[in-house]
Design an enzyme around this catalytic site. Sequence first.
Site, PDB file in Angstrom:
ATOM      1  N   LYS A  68       0.668  -0.839  -0.059  1.00 32.51           N
ATOM      2  CA  LYS A  68       0.001   0.193   0.036  1.00 32.51           C
ATOM      3  C   LYS A  68       0.436   1.357   0.092  1.00 32.51           C
ATOM      4  CE  LYS A  68      -4.341  -2.023   1.972  1.00 32.51           C
ATOM      5  NZ  LYS A  68      -4.556  -1.681   3.097  1.00 32.51           N
ATOM      6  N   ASP A 105     -10.349   2.130   1.571  1.00 35.22           N
ATOM      7  CA  ASP A 105     -10.399   1.704   3.149  1.00 35.22           C
ATOM      8  C   ASP A 105     -11.140   2.855   4.142  1.00 35.22           C
ATOM      9  OD1 ASP A 105      -9.575  -0.626   3.042  1.00 35.22           O
ATOM     10  OD2 ASP A 105      -7.343   0.395   3.037  1.00 35.22           O
TER      11      ASP A 105
END
Length: 275
Positions: A68, A105
């Site tokens: 990420k 997210d």
Amino acid sequence: MSRQHRAAVLGSPIAHSLSPVLHRAAYAELGLGDWSYERFEVDEAGLPAFVGELDGSWAGLSLTMPLKRVIIPLLDEISDTAASVEAVNTVVLREDGRRVGDNTDIPGMIAALRERGVEKVESAAVLGAGATASSALAALARICPGPVTAYVRSEARAAEMRGWGERLGVDVRTADWERAAEALAAPLVIATTPAGTTDALAAAVPDAVGTLFDVLYDPWPTRLAAAWSDRGGQVVGGLDLLVHQAVLQVEQMTGRTPAPLAAMRAAGEQALAAR
């Protein structure tokens, strides 16, 4: 002949990712027969080569750990949301060749809570201090005007969480993990730790509880989530987060909105039940 559109989730380890199940369910519901979604085992060292070889058939990537942050230098642009936590879990590959990163997210957490009627809390507690914890702080920045206490295992982690708080505009206090049972009295508790870490806290769940957001989904329920439910508390689980962030990914990658939340959740529940 219709053009093929490819998407995939990358990470290491990746074998147990539910993302293919969720995205394929969305494609089926939306009638996108020319779309495919796979999983690829890719680590930090292999990421630049993988991204460099993507051709025009690719529409998007989902990224899980440990990619990420290392994806960011390989992108042309990232959203403010992704920049706020230095983490990208979604890449949209534009037709002009640009690679644009986002983080679903954070809005996924907010959407999962909103679905259960949690739109604002006066204070909150976060268990853990990893990458998911920083996303939790970013979500709390939008729904929690009061203090957030992070329960962590080291002073280095505590300093890191306070740093994220300053960056995100959240009043973060820190406490030692040995005091984690105190977190359970907060109106919203977000557990971001690996499987098994919170098991010992199950016996400490108080009689009156608020909302628990446990980001794990396998195994489910966790001991803490089960004890919370037994007390009559509201539980938001990792599958809720996974589905809501995937809904946003599908919408960004395909341009189709709204993505079919119910069909995606049902597919995820069925896949977990079969494990």
